[in-house]
Structure formats: C-alpha cells, structure tokens
Motif scaffolding. Structure first.
Motif, PDB file in Angstrom:
ATOM      1  N   GLY A   1      48.817  91.266  34.076  1.00 57.83           N
ATOM      2  CA  GLY A   1      48.599  89.827  34.058  1.00 57.83           C
ATOM      3  C   GLY A   1      48.731  89.200  32.692  1.00 57.83           C
ATOM      4  O   GLY A   1      48.551  87.984  32.544  1.00 57.83           O
ATOM      5  N   SER A   2      49.063  89.999  31.663  1.00 57.18           N
ATOM      6  CA  SER A   2      49.148  89.463  30.308  1.00 57.18           C
ATOM      7  C   SER A   2      50.496  88.816  30.012  1.00 57.18           C
ATOM      8  O   SER A   2      50.619  88.060  29.046  1.00 57.18           O
ATOM      9  CB  SER A   2      48.886  90.581  29.289  1.00 57.18           C
ATOM     10  N   GLN A   3      51.520  89.119  30.823  1.00 61.03           N
ATOM     11  CA  GLN A   3      52.848  88.575  30.575  1.00 61.03           C
ATOM     12  C   GLN A   3      53.094  87.340  31.447  1.00 61.03           C
ATOM     13  O   GLN A   3      52.669  87.300  32.604  1.00 61.03           O
ATOM     14  CB  GLN A   3      53.921  89.628  30.868  1.00 61.03           C
ATOM     15  N   PRO A   4      53.805  86.359  30.921  1.00 66.80           N
ATOM     16  CA  PRO A   4      54.169  85.204  31.756  1.00 66.80           C
ATOM     17  C   PRO A   4      55.034  85.643  32.936  1.00 66.80           C
ATOM     18  O   PRO A   4      55.777  86.627  32.852  1.00 66.80           O
ATOM     19  CB  PRO A   4      54.967  84.319  30.797  1.00 66.80           C
TER      20      PRO A   4
ATOM     21  N   HIS B   1      52.936  96.757  40.496  1.00 68.61           N
ATOM     22  CA  HIS B   1      51.499  96.834  40.763  1.00 68.61           C
ATOM     23  C   HIS B   1      50.790  95.855  39.838  1.00 68.61           C
ATOM     24  O   HIS B   1      51.008  95.858  38.633  1.00 68.61           O
ATOM     25  CB  HIS B   1      50.992  98.252  40.523  1.00 68.61           C
ATOM     26  N   THR B   2      49.932  95.014  40.398  1.00 70.50           N
ATOM     27  CA  THR B   2      49.248  93.981  39.627  1.00 70.50           C
ATOM     28  C   THR B   2      47.738  94.201  39.639  1.00 70.50           C
ATOM     29  O   THR B   2      47.217  95.042  40.384  1.00 70.50           O
ATOM     30  CB  THR B   2      49.568  92.583  40.189  1.00 70.50           C
ATOM     31  N   ARG B   3      47.024  93.388  38.845  1.00 64.61           N
ATOM     32  CA  ARG B   3      45.575  93.547  38.744  1.00 64.61           C
ATOM     33  C   ARG B   3      44.852  92.988  39.961  1.00 64.61           C
ATOM     34  O   ARG B   3      43.886  93.573  40.442  1.00 64.61           O
ATOM     35  CB  ARG B   3      45.062  92.847  37.483  1.00 64.61           C
ATOM     36  N   THR B   4      45.281  91.840  40.432  1.00 61.77           N
ATOM     37  CA  THR B   4      44.543  91.143  41.485  1.00 61.77           C
ATOM     38  C   THR B   4      45.502  90.648  42.561  1.00 61.77           C
ATOM     39  O   THR B   4      46.701  90.480  42.330  1.00 61.77           O
ATOM     40  CB  THR B   4      43.772  89.937  40.927  1.00 61.77           C
ATOM     41  N   GLN B   5      44.953  90.379  43.728  1.00 60.42           N
ATOM     42  CA  GLN B   5      45.769  89.872  44.825  1.00 60.42           C
ATOM     43  C   GLN B   5      46.331  88.488  44.491  1.00 60.42           C
ATOM     44  O   GLN B   5      47.461  88.157  44.891  1.00 60.42           O
ATOM     45  CB  GLN B   5      44.952  89.821  46.116  1.00 60.42           C
TER      46      GLN B   5
END
Length: 330
Positions: free
Chosen positions: A204-207, A234-238
């Motif tokens: 989630g740190s990248q635009p 794969h991401t941090r949150t839905q």
C-alpha cells in the motif's frame, strides 16, 4: 465469504525497523572442518535458504522444516550458538516479534567453501544482520516469505500440492531485471496442474499508478520470452485490493495478462485457498489450483535452466529441506 482477521504483529502488520539486542553466544567454532561434521543436510539447506531469502522467522522455519515449533527452536538455538546463524528480534508497535534468523559468519564461510568462493564474493559482510534488521523493507520481505512458506509447507499435509520452485526477489532480478523485478517467482503444483507465477507483494506504500505501470513490463516479458507465467498481486487489505482491481482491470485486459489479486484479510494461514480473484468483471474468488485450470495457456518463465555462469549458490534452493536425518551433536 467472510474475511480472516489481519494479524496485529508480524507479516501483514507494521514493523518498527529497529532491532533488539542480539542473543549472547556462549561459544562458537572457528574451524569450519570441525563444525561441518556437526551439521545435517537440513542445516546446510537452511543456510542456503537464508542466503537466498535473507531472513526467516522461527515460525516460518518450523513450518518448512520441523514437526513442531519447539523442535525448531531447539535446533535454531544450536545453530545460533555455533554462529551458523545470526538472529535478532525487531521491536513492533504492539506485542513482541518472534526471533528472526539470518545467515551467520560461520554459515557464510560454509557456503563459500561449498561453492569454492571467498566470503566477499558471497555478498556477506559482518554488518549483514544489522542491515536486514534496520531495513525499511523488513516487513515487506517477511510478508513475501510468510506467504510462500505457507504455500511450500502445504505439501506436508497434501503431498501432491505445494511449491516446486521458489526464487527470491534477488534471484528474479538477476534473471529478468532488465524487464521486470517481481518480489518472487514460484511454481505451485497440484497433481498435474502447474501455476507458474510472479508475485507482487503490495503493502500500500506505492501509488496505484506505479503498480499499474509494472504491468507493461510483464507484458513485455511475455512477448520477449514467449512464455506466460501468471501474475499474483497480494495486498494488505481488502479495500486496497478493490482499489487496485478498479485501476488495473482495463490495462490487464488490454495487455492480455493473467492476473489475480488477494489480500492479507483472506490469506493469513491458507493462501492456496479460495482467496484469489482474477482481474475480470464479477470474478469470484477461487483457489490457486482453479486458477491453473482456468488459465491453460500458462507456461513457466524462461531463464530457469542452469548456465555456465551459475554457481552452487545461484541455482534455485528447494523450498523444502531434504529428507530428515538424525541431528548431529551440539
């Protein structure tokens, strides 16, 4: 389908990049020849894994190579005492982190000797563990390793299923860095089905635009090499997952990429399960096995065959250790 809780510490949470005091070593061997007869093939495999993947926690190592957390802790303590491994424990925003293991000075010397290299050529330095402990990418690297150790260890309960190949970010960059720089490359097998995939582990740190721009590189890879691995994001949150899907869907379709996404809200302990949604309208979440069946045109990436430039330490490390043998004396 209800989501699983995201962990408050460890991979998928936020690490404070600061190391606690390294554990004291009561003694250590300086004679590699004396130490060598005390090590099992599993110990040497672990040293290679830590050279390849940089850092693994006690639970991750136990998941791959031991029958219980206690047996892992016992053997890791021995390897740390003999300086085959180094360790640190980072501070976290809440709770406490498990022990984190890296390659130690004697482990680096052993691998160098096996490959007929000096330790400097191995890339190991006395500051190796400190650089990892204080790295701002520590949480990201542990998240990648946690996801893939779960997939590899799935073989323990389902013998025909799991990872048959796992390359680190560094190994992937060495092979394909002129086109793409994935966080990992792996082969997931379920019987006769094979899912070769690149992994993008998004914290989630990248635009969103920067993530979208990476798809062009993956399309160029497919065109240039005439091979077709899938891309798993794969991401941090839905909520981040949904934002990425909205941003990437049209681009992935235009570039003819096989892309699926998921998040830590789902994949906490069973990332092979029905948590992955292909990038297409109204797609349902499904398993990695079903992705392989849905995408019959997939093929493994090029550049995996050994070359004259390879050494024993640039060839892929098996995701699981060799068959267990009795542990040598301490």
């Amino acid at each position: 389908m209800p989501s699983l809780p995201r962990p408050t510490v460890g991979p998928g949470s936020r690490y404070t990049a600061r190391a606690a005091t390294t554990r004291h070593r009561p003694h250590q061997h300086t004679d590699i020849a004396t130490l060598a007869h005390r090590l099992t093939t599993r110990d040497l495999w672990l040293a290679r894994m830590l050279h390849e993947h940089r850092v693994l926690t006690t639970p991750q190592i136990a998941r791959l190579a031991h029958t219980s957390l206690r047996s892992a802790q016992r053997r890791l303590r021995v390897l740390h005492q003999h300086a085959v491994l180094d360790s640190f424990r980072p501070l976290t925003a809440t709770g406490s982190a498990p022990e984190h293991y890296t390659l130690g000075p004697l482990g680096a010397a052993l691998l160098s000797a096996h490959a007929s290299l000096d330790t400097a050529a191995l890339g190991w330095r006395p500051t190796h563990t400190g650089r990892i402990a204080y790295s701002p990418s520590l949480g990201h690297d542990l998240g990648v390793n946690d996801l893939l150790t779960h997939l590899a260890a799935h073989t323990h309960t389902t013998p025909t299923t799991g990872l048959s190949l796992w390359l680190s970010e560094r190994s992937a960059a060495r092979r394909w860095g002129d086109l793409i720089r994935p966080d990992a490359y792996a082969h997931y097998r379920d019987g006769d089905l094979l899912l070769p995939f690149f992994l993008e582990y998004d914290t989630g740190s990248q635009p969103l635009a920067r993530v979208e721009a990476k798809l062009t590189g993956y399309a160029a890879f497919i065109t240039t090499t005439n091979t077709r691995p899938a891309l798993l994001i794969h991401t941090r949150t839905q909520s981040r997952d949904q934002a990425l899907r909205r941003r990437l869907a049209d681009t992935a379709r235009e570039l003819d990429l096989n892309v699926a996404t998921s998040s830590a809200d789902f994949t906490t302990t069973g990332p092979w399960g029905p948590w992955w949604a292909p990038l297409q309208p109204a797609a349902r979440r499904t398993t990695l096995t079903d992705l392989a069946a849905q995408w019959p045109g997939l093929s493994p990436a090029s550049g995996l065959e050994p070359t004259d430039a390879d050494t024993a330490l640039t060839l892929p490390v098996p995701p699981l250790p060799p068959a267990a043998q009795p542990e040598a004396g301490t």
